[in-house]
Design an enzyme around this catalytic site. Structure first.
Site, PDB file in Angstrom:
ATOM      1  N   TYR A 155       0.849  -1.203   0.000  1.00 13.87           N
ATOM      2  CA  TYR A 155       0.000   0.000   0.000  1.00 13.87           C
ATOM      3  C   TYR A 155       0.878   1.244   0.000  1.00 13.87           C
ATOM      4  CZ  TYR A 155      -3.734  -3.247   0.843  1.00 13.87           C
ATOM      5  OH  TYR A 155      -4.612  -4.283   0.684  1.00 13.87           O
ATOM      6  N   SER A 156       0.589   2.154  -0.923  1.00 13.23           N
ATOM      7  CA  SER A 156       1.330   3.422  -0.955  1.00 13.23           C
ATOM      8  C   SER A 156       1.029   4.177   0.330  1.00 13.23           C
ATOM      9  CB  SER A 156       0.859   4.296  -2.115  1.00 13.23           C
ATOM     10  OG  SER A 156       0.909   3.600  -3.316  1.00 13.23           O
ATOM     11  N   CYS A 336       0.032   7.160 -10.819  1.00 15.66           N
ATOM     12  CA  CYS A 336      -0.202   6.171  -9.765  1.00 15.66           C
ATOM     13  C   CYS A 336      -1.681   5.813  -9.714  1.00 15.66           C
ATOM     14  CB  CYS A 336       0.264   6.736  -8.423  1.00 15.66           C
ATOM     15  SG  CYS A 336       0.309   5.489  -7.127  1.00 15.66           S
ATOM     16  N   GLU A 376       3.873   4.121 -10.961  1.00 16.20           N
ATOM     17  CA  GLU A 376       3.605   3.016 -10.027  1.00 16.20           C
ATOM     18  C   GLU A 376       2.122   2.671 -10.133  1.00 16.20           C
ATOM     19  OE1 GLU A 376       5.826   1.988  -6.388  1.00 16.20           O
ATOM     20  OE2 GLU A 376       4.085   2.932  -5.441  1.00 16.20           O
ATOM     21  N   TYR A 378      -0.900  -0.579 -10.207  1.00 17.61           N
ATOM     22  CA  TYR A 378      -1.109  -1.914  -9.634  1.00 17.61           C
ATOM     23  C   TYR A 378      -2.450  -2.506 -10.048  1.00 17.61           C
ATOM     24  CZ  TYR A 378      -2.790   1.599  -6.207  1.00 17.61           C
ATOM     25  OH  TYR A 378      -3.346   2.689  -5.604  1.00 17.61           O
TER      26      TYR A 378
HETATM   27  P1  FAD Z   1      -6.999 -10.222  -2.578  1.00 16.18           P
HETATM   28  O1  FAD Z   1      -7.493 -11.104  -1.510  1.00 16.18           O
HETATM   29  O2  FAD Z   1      -5.551 -10.257  -2.900  1.00 16.18           O
HETATM   30  O3  FAD Z   1      -7.849 -10.452  -3.884  1.00 16.18           O
HETATM   31  C1  FAD Z   1      -7.516  -9.777  -5.079  1.00 16.18           C
HETATM   32  C2  FAD Z   1      -8.764  -9.579  -5.916  1.00 16.18           C
HETATM   33  O4  FAD Z   1      -9.265 -10.856  -6.298  1.00 16.18           O
HETATM   34  C3  FAD Z   1      -9.909  -8.897  -5.169  1.00 16.18           C
HETATM   35  O5  FAD Z   1     -10.498  -7.967  -6.038  1.00 16.18           O
HETATM   36  C4  FAD Z   1     -10.866 -10.043  -4.816  1.00 16.18           C
HETATM   37  O6  FAD Z   1     -12.213  -9.584  -4.717  1.00 16.18           O
HETATM   38  C5  FAD Z   1     -10.651 -10.974  -5.984  1.00 16.18           C
HETATM   39  N1  FAD Z   1     -10.914 -12.403  -5.632  1.00 16.18           N
HETATM   40  C6  FAD Z   1     -10.688 -13.045  -4.480  1.00 16.18           C
HETATM   41  N2  FAD Z   1     -11.050 -14.338  -4.558  1.00 16.18           N
HETATM   42  C7  FAD Z   1     -11.487 -14.528  -5.826  1.00 16.18           C
HETATM   43  C8  FAD Z   1     -11.967 -15.654  -6.548  1.00 16.18           C
HETATM   44  N3  FAD Z   1     -12.061 -16.849  -5.986  1.00 16.18           N
HETATM   45  N4  FAD Z   1     -12.324 -15.459  -7.822  1.00 16.18           N
HETATM   46  C9  FAD Z   1     -12.216 -14.252  -8.424  1.00 16.18           C
HETATM   47  N5  FAD Z   1     -11.754 -13.144  -7.799  1.00 16.18           N
HETATM   48  C10 FAD Z   1     -11.390 -13.293  -6.519  1.00 16.18           C
HETATM   49  N6  FAD Z   1      -4.401  -0.643  -2.970  1.00 16.18           N
HETATM   50  C11 FAD Z   1      -5.057   0.357  -2.315  1.00 16.18           C
HETATM   51  O7  FAD Z   1      -6.254   0.223  -2.027  1.00 16.18           O
HETATM   52  N7  FAD Z   1      -4.397   1.512  -1.990  1.00 16.18           N
HETATM   53  C12 FAD Z   1      -3.089   1.720  -2.273  1.00 16.18           C
HETATM   54  O8  FAD Z   1      -2.533   2.778  -1.964  1.00 16.18           O
HETATM   55  C13 FAD Z   1      -2.393   0.674  -2.939  1.00 16.18           C
HETATM   56  N8  FAD Z   1      -1.094   0.814  -3.249  1.00 16.18           N
HETATM   57  C14 FAD Z   1      -0.431  -0.181  -3.908  1.00 16.18           C
HETATM   58  C15 FAD Z   1       0.917   0.009  -4.224  1.00 16.18           C
HETATM   59  C16 FAD Z   1       1.600  -0.971  -4.906  1.00 16.18           C
HETATM   60  C17 FAD Z   1       3.055  -0.743  -5.260  1.00 16.18           C
HETATM   61  C18 FAD Z   1       0.935  -2.169  -5.268  1.00 16.18           C
HETATM   62  C19 FAD Z   1       1.663  -3.258  -6.020  1.00 16.18           C
HETATM   63  C20 FAD Z   1      -0.383  -2.359  -4.940  1.00 16.18           C
HETATM   64  C21 FAD Z   1      -1.091  -1.372  -4.253  1.00 16.18           C
HETATM   65  N9  FAD Z   1      -2.441  -1.538  -3.895  1.00 16.18           N
HETATM   66  C22 FAD Z   1      -3.100  -0.518  -3.266  1.00 16.18           C
HETATM   67  C23 FAD Z   1      -3.163  -2.816  -4.162  1.00 16.18           C
HETATM   68  C24 FAD Z   1      -3.066  -3.725  -2.912  1.00 16.18           C
HETATM   69  O9  FAD Z   1      -1.730  -4.173  -2.761  1.00 16.18           O
HETATM   70  C25 FAD Z   1      -3.945  -4.985  -3.003  1.00 16.18           C
HETATM   71  O10 FAD Z   1      -3.654  -5.649  -4.204  1.00 16.18           O
HETATM   72  C26 FAD Z   1      -5.432  -4.706  -2.936  1.00 16.18           C
HETATM   73  O11 FAD Z   1      -5.787  -4.055  -1.724  1.00 16.18           O
HETATM   74  C27 FAD Z   1      -6.228  -6.034  -2.999  1.00 16.18           C
HETATM   75  O12 FAD Z   1      -5.755  -6.863  -1.983  1.00 16.18           O
HETATM   76  P2  FAD Z   1      -6.753  -7.770  -1.137  1.00 16.18           P
HETATM   77  O13 FAD Z   1      -5.955  -8.611  -0.209  1.00 16.18           O
HETATM   78  O14 FAD Z   1      -7.854  -6.968  -0.554  1.00 16.18           O
HETATM   79  O15 FAD Z   1      -7.403  -8.685  -2.257  1.00 16.18           O
END
Ligand code: FAD
Length: 378
Positions: A155-156, A336, A376, A378
């Site tokens: 997360y940024s 971003c 950046e 994602y």
């Molecule tokens: P996950 O559990 O990882 O799931 C990912 C997606 O898959 C979700 O949309 C979920 O609904 C879907 N999913 C889950 N299970 C299934 C299934 N069985 N079938 C289909 N789809 C499914 N995010 C922010 O909100 N703010 C930020 O500032 C931010 N900054 C970032 C900076 C960088 C450098 C990077 C790489 C990413 C950033 N992100 C940011 C994204 C963040 O890292 C996560 O990827 C995001 O919050 C989703 O993670 P999660 O664990 O909630 O979802």
């Protein structure tokens, strides 16, 4: 301005004890300095109740920068000393256990989806620079590796190195809750909701959170020239690093970095209820009209010149002449947000370049070579 010079003017006042911040704004009482009337309004993203001991500290330093705009004193200034950014101080195998200070919904009722501002207390143990990210390890077991923790999500960081309380002990994140809708029924399927974003948005003050990092160098704010131009393009939570930059530029009194350049923010969201940190940005616009520009693209509320949805690239196109000139003069440009934003933006920039008789490929490689191009997504 006959009474004092820019750097001489510094008055510390106690923050009002009425700290009941709602939607990021609190006021301090008017202050009169040598016949100048002050009515400062500070923005702070915090529910100070959870951080009560800070309430009566003297944290505000009025410094005359421009048209008597007050700035906030920050500490410890030693955070300015390192010449290199902190990197991976806490790795996934040994994450730092921090504490949630507050979770605040940032968007209004008509926003599609939910985005939260989350303040995390790291007690000064996970220092970072503006533009870096934290990793978060959500509690529970990795379904793909039974017995192992979840993978790290990045997360940024949306605050400056001093955090929202200006004491170097907190970091803030701007997190969009990932919700899964079944494509066939259109109904939400909670079993497939995002693990980490839901953990963060549902967390409560006092909850523990495992963090790693900080990481990332791409989005660091180049500070060698305090009069540089920074063009910041964001969709949604992509605004996070820029909130940090802008607080450093316009809200905090940082002796080592006195910003006198231009910061131009383009923010794309769905509608006006989805705007993020709009109060803060609007305040900078009022206080620093010569140093800050702020353009919003509301895709579901506004139309572009062809009658289609207004995306951030349409705003870029509207100002493309100015943007290209600024880039030619060395401006930094940052992108971003969601990955999907880049193709549309690149297409627009390429078209504009061609209309100007320039080769976008050459221009892009020059921008990259000059370290003016920061992405950046994602
Ligand atoms: P996950 O559990 O990882 O799931 C990912 C997606 O898959 C979700 O949309 C979920 O609904 C879907 N999913 C889950 N299970 C299934 C299934 N069985 N079938 C289909 N789809 C499914 N995010 C922010 O909100 N703010 C930020 O500032 C931010 N900054 C970032 C900076 C960088 C450098 C990077 C790489 C990413 C950033 N992100 C940011 C994204 C963040 O890292 C996560 O990827 C995001 O919050 C989703 O993670 P999660 O664990 O909630 O979802």
């Amino acid at each position: 301005m006959s009474h004092f010079t820019l750097s001489q003017m510094a008055v510390t006042v106690p923050v009002s004890s009425d700290f009941s911040a709602t939607r990021s704004v609190f006021k301090v009482s008017n202050l009169n300095v040598r016949d100048k009337s002050w009515a400062p309004v500070f923005t702070l993203d915090m529910k100070a109740k959870n951080y009560g001991s800070r309430r009566n500290h003297n944290v505000i330093c009025m410094s005359v920068q421009q048209a008597s705009v007050p700035k906030v004193n920050v500490s410890p200034l030693e955070l300015e000393n390192p010449t290199e950014p902190p990197l991976n101080l806490h790795k996934p195998k040994e994450p730092y256990t921090a504490t949630i200070v507050s979770v605040e919904r940032l968007v209004g009722p008509k926003a599609p989806g939910e985005t939260c501002h989350i303040v995390i207390n790291h007690d000064g143990n996970v220092p970072y620079w503006e533009g870096q990210s934290y990793g978060v390890i959500p509690p529970g077991e990795n379904p793909k590796k039974p017995g192992s923790p979840h993978n790290v999500r990045l997360y940024s960081i949306a605050s400056t190195r001093y955090g929202d309380f200006f004491d170097g002990k907190t970091a803030s994140l701007c997190v969009r809750r990932a919700v899964y809708y079944d494509p066939e029924t259109g109904k939400e399927d909670p079993s497939k909701n995002g693990v980490c974003s839901n953990f963060l948005c549902d967390s409560k003050p006092g909850d523990k959170i495992k963090i790693t990092g900080p990481s990332g160098k791409i989005m660091l704010l180049p500070e060698d020239d305090p009069n540089a131009t920074h063009i910041m393009i964001a969709t949604g939570t992509g605004v996070a690093p820029y909130r940090g930059y802008l607080r450093r530029m316009f809200m905090e009194s940082v002796p080592k970095f006195k910003f006198g350049g231009l910061a131009w923010l383009f923010l794309g969201v769905a509608n006006s209820d989805s705007l993020l940190y709009d109060d803060e940005f609007t305040k900078y616009l009022n206080d620093y009209p010569n140093n800050f520009r702020y353009d919003r693209a509301l895709s579901r509320e506004e139309k572009n010149r062809n009658g289609g949805k207004m995306y951030v690239q349409d705003k870029i196109e509207e100002y493309s002449d100015e943007i290209f000139k600024l880039l030619d003069n060395g401006a930094h440009i940052y992108f971003c947000g969601l990955k999907g934003m880049m193709p549309g933006i690149q297409e627009t920039l390429k078209r504009v370049a061609e209309e100007r008789g320039e080769s976008w490929e050459e221009k892009l490689s020059q921008l990259k070579k000059n370290k003016q191009w920061h992405v950046e997504v994602y």
